[in-house]
Scaffold this motif. Structure first.
Motif, PDB file in Angstrom:
ATOM      1  N   THR A  98      -8.404  16.435   7.254  1.00 13.71           N
ATOM      2  CA  THR A  98     -10.029  17.202   6.601  1.00 13.71           C
ATOM      3  C   THR A  98     -10.473  15.848   5.630  1.00 13.71           C
ATOM      4  O   THR A  98      -9.608  15.194   4.856  1.00 13.71           O
TER       5      THR A  98
ATOM      6  N   VAL B 293      -7.893  23.503   1.213  1.00 14.68           N
ATOM      7  CA  VAL B 293      -7.415  21.691   1.242  1.00 14.68           C
ATOM      8  C   VAL B 293      -6.987  21.416   0.004  1.00 14.68           C
ATOM      9  O   VAL B 293      -6.099  20.372  -0.114  1.00 14.68           O
ATOM     10  N   ARG B 294      -7.349  22.071  -1.225  1.00 15.84           N
ATOM     11  CA  ARG B 294      -6.786  21.661  -2.355  1.00 15.84           C
ATOM     12  C   ARG B 294      -5.467  22.175  -2.594  1.00 15.84           C
ATOM     13  O   ARG B 294      -4.783  21.588  -3.591  1.00 15.84           O
TER      14      ARG B 294
ATOM     15  N   ALA C 295      -1.946   9.472   5.386  1.00 17.21           N
ATOM     16  CA  ALA C 295      -2.277  10.827   4.923  1.00 17.21           C
ATOM     17  C   ALA C 295      -1.709  11.804   5.945  1.00 17.21           C
ATOM     18  O   ALA C 295      -1.310  12.744   5.659  1.00 17.21           O
TER      19      ALA C 295
ATOM     20  N   LEU D 129      -1.820  15.607   4.196  1.00 17.28           N
ATOM     21  CA  LEU D 129      -2.946  15.693   3.158  1.00 17.28           C
ATOM     22  C   LEU D 129      -4.381  15.527   3.534  1.00 17.28           C
ATOM     23  O   LEU D 129      -4.648  14.722   4.704  1.00 17.28           O
ATOM     24  N   ALA D 130      -5.475  16.028   2.830  1.00 13.74           N
ATOM     25  CA  ALA D 130      -6.512  15.495   3.132  1.00 13.74           C
ATOM     26  C   ALA D 130      -7.192  14.336   2.540  1.00 13.74           C
ATOM     27  O   ALA D 130      -6.259  13.804   1.706  1.00 13.74           O
TER      28      ALA D 130
ATOM     29  N   GLY E 212     -10.170  11.590  -6.619  1.00 11.30           N
ATOM     30  CA  GLY E 212      -9.109  12.568  -6.079  1.00 11.30           C
ATOM     31  C   GLY E 212      -9.351  13.851  -7.025  1.00 11.30           C
ATOM     32  O   GLY E 212      -9.285  14.973  -6.730  1.00 11.30           O
TER      33      GLY E 212
ATOM     34  N   GLN F 103      -1.491  18.962  -6.130  1.00  9.01           N
ATOM     35  CA  GLN F 103      -2.844  20.018  -6.592  1.00  9.01           C
ATOM     36  C   GLN F 103      -2.984  20.072  -7.978  1.00  9.01           C
ATOM     37  O   GLN F 103      -4.149  20.761  -8.263  1.00  9.01           O
TER      38      GLN F 103
ATOM     39  N   ARG G 150      -2.235   8.888  -4.193  1.00 10.93           N
ATOM     40  CA  ARG G 150      -1.862  10.370  -3.537  1.00 10.93           C
ATOM     41  C   ARG G 150      -1.871  11.236  -4.915  1.00 10.93           C
ATOM     42  O   ARG G 150      -1.397  10.833  -5.932  1.00 10.93           O
TER      43      ARG G 150
ATOM     44  N   LEU H   5      -4.243  16.031  -2.235  1.00  9.14           N
ATOM     45  CA  LEU H   5      -5.017  15.143  -1.439  1.00  9.14           C
ATOM     46  C   LEU H   5      -5.060  13.573  -1.665  1.00  9.14           C
ATOM     47  O   LEU H   5      -4.142  13.103  -2.833  1.00  9.14           O
TER      48      LEU H   5
END
Length: 542
Positions: free
Chosen positions: A416, A302-303, A361, A366-367, A455, A324, A321, A307
């Motif tokens: 996610t 997910v990362r 999203a 993106l999660a 985030g 990473q 937003r 995200l």
């Protein structure tokens, strides 16, 4: 740093355990409505009788008594209707027990807070972590009386819980109390009576895998034909073989209709509930079924792409937003909602805000990172004292509904959800990110900074930013700061203490402890001590 509480690690939220869809029963005849009301009233009477028996059994209830209750109901309905009634009764009793425990915990919190404030001198100021004494002697005296009142309520609630006694109202306690305030509710006695009878009807049946269309009691064919098995005393009303009544109305389930049709075609279990909306004069059918748990995506995956951090507020969702590396990308967005009016209007507002957030999203792949909020301990009247506006604020935030809606809608879109500990996100976000993210053309709010903090915590980064490198001059050169704390460093998100000594990382040999002595500098003609010196790393916690 010892005052900071231990924070939980981020985790990927599980998907919803089931699905529920609703459709209107269009084309109902007067005969259909009459039969449904008769069946619902008859089964509602049996459900009330069964609930009374379940509450009387208390903690001594066992499977033998459950079977006895079911046999008693079978004689006046059917085996499957009796099973649905007893299961619904048991679930209602269990829900009342959970509510009773929450009420006890709320009373205990109120008693602790009042006892603490009464033990302090009148007028003593409180701290950020504990309230102070009461302002006046009159308020102190009033709170002593309230302490005795809450203590008596707490003793009574604990005694009820120990004996298994609960308070349950079929139809709802709120609707019951409305009977005594018809003018305030703008209802006549006849209108209230219609709502009360509709709320106490029982027209729901659990599904059975392997049976025809997944339910023998309330059966819905793939073409939308609805029929139900009539209880034994009402079997004379049947208009189809085997004591069944077929409604003239049809359903189609526009939302998730293909999934529902696949289940009933394969004879998989589907539970149904029929209810009447007395305000609109309509009948609805709700279908629900369990879904297998979805395999959660690893947190590292997910990362990988970054995200969206989301901060939940009383009237909007603040989102930003992040890549990473934890850096904000683009501009912050705000998805507002208005929590006024009816419950349906409030729910629609929340769904509209969430669907806009999820579509945004989804476009970026993106999660979503959101706080794992729980205000059950923050709503107590005694904790915030005179701050009635603040109590109303946190009470009005749709935390539970928003969380359930978000998880369910995100699972449908394949997004996610990462839940993080909400501790200090607003405070540290404003401290470390609000000012750097503010420019001449954009003013970052405290909520925007909190979204960035949320985030970064979901990404595994500390909320605190890296410090700026030293400026260019004769002895210092701008370089990359290396004092960023690692993910496993205790207290890394706190404020770094001030350490005396040189404030740069580019100090040469001999310019440490003797930096003030000009004669000790490394210059031509001076007696500088040419020895190796290296500045120690700045501690990040004490």
């Amino acid at each position: 740093m010892g005052g900071l509480r231990e924070m939980a690690a981020p985790f990927v939220a599980l998907g919803p355990p089931g699905v529920a869809v609703r459709d209107r029963l269009r084309g109902m005849t007067a005969e259909d409505e009459k039969v449904l009301r008769l069946v619902g009233d008859h089964l509602g009477m049996l459900a009330s009788r069964d609930l009374k028996a379940r509450c009387a059994a208390g903690l001594g209830h066992d499977t033998g008594q459950w079977a006895e209750r079911k046999r008693a109901l079978t004689e006046e309905s059917s085996s499957r209707w009796a099973g649905s009634v007893t299961k619904a009764t048991h679930d209602q009793w269990a829900l009342a027990r959970r509510g009773q425990l929450a009420h006890i915990q709320s009373l205990e919190a109120g008693v602790r807070t009042i006892a603490h404030r009464l033990s302090l001198p009148v007028g003593e100021k409180g701290s950020k972590r504990a309230p102070g004494g009461y302002r006046t002697r009159q308020e102190w005296f009033t709170k002593t009386r309230r302490l005795h009142l809450l203590a008596d309520r707490l003793d009574a609630a604990r005694a009820d819980r120990e004996t298994g006694r609960v308070s349950v109202v079929r139809g709802g306690k709120r609707l019951l109390n409305t009977r005594h305030n018809l003018d305030a509710a703008q209802l006549t006695e006849e209108q209230w009576r219609m709502r009360w009878q509709a709320g106490r009807r029982f027209l729901q049946a659990d599904g059975e895998s392997g049976k025809r269309f997944g339910n023998e009691t309330i059966r819905v064919t793939p073409e939308g034909e609805v029929s139900l098995r009539l209880p034994t005393p009402l079997a004379h009303l049947a208009n189809a073989p085997h004591g069944r009544y077929v409604l003239a109305a049809r359903v189609s389930f526009p939302h998730r209709g293909e999934q529902w049709r696949d289940r009933v075609t394969a004879n998989r279990a589907v539970a149904y509930r029929i209810h009447e909306d007395t305000v609109r004069g309509r009948w609805y059918l709700t279908a629900s079924w369990a879904i297998p748990p979805v395999q959660t995506v690893p947190l590292a995956t997910v990362r990988a792409r970054g995200l969206v951090g989301v901060d939940t507020n009383a009237d909007h969702l603040a989102a930003w937003r992040l890549d990473q590396h934890g850096n904000p990308v683009g501009v912050p967005l705000r998805f507002g909602y208005v929590l006024t009016g009816t419950a349906d209007h409030r729910d629609a507002q929340v769904r509209h805000a969430l669907i806009r957030l999820l579509h945004w999203a989804k476009r970026h792949g993106l999660a979503i990172a959101i706080e794992d909020l729980d205000f059950s301990a923050e709503k107590t009247r005694e904790k915030h004292g005179r701050r009635k506006q603040f109590r109303n604020l946190i009470s009005g935030m749709p935390v539970a509904r928003l969380r359930a809606r978000l998880v369910s809608m995100a699972a449908e879109l394949g997004i996610t959800i990462v839940a993080v500990d909400p501790a200090y996100t607003s405070k540290w976000g404003a401290q470390h990110w609000q000012k750097p993210l503010t420019s001449k053309t954009r003013k970052a709010t405290r909520h925007d900074a909190a979204a960035v903090a949320i985030g970064r915590r979901a990404l595994g980064h500390p909320i605190r930013r890296r410090t700026a490198p030293p400026p260019h001059d004769q002895s210092d050169r701008a370089g990359h700061r290396t004092i960023q704390a690692g993910s496993g460093t205790p207290g890394r998100e706190g404020t770094r203490p001030r350490i005396p000594g040189p404030r740069t990382r580019s100090v040469h040999a001999g310019r440490g402890a003797n930096a003030v002595d000009q004669n000790a500098q490394h210059r031509s003609g001076h007696s500088a001590e040419h020895e190796f010196w290296q500045q120690d790393s700045l501690p990040l916690s004490l």
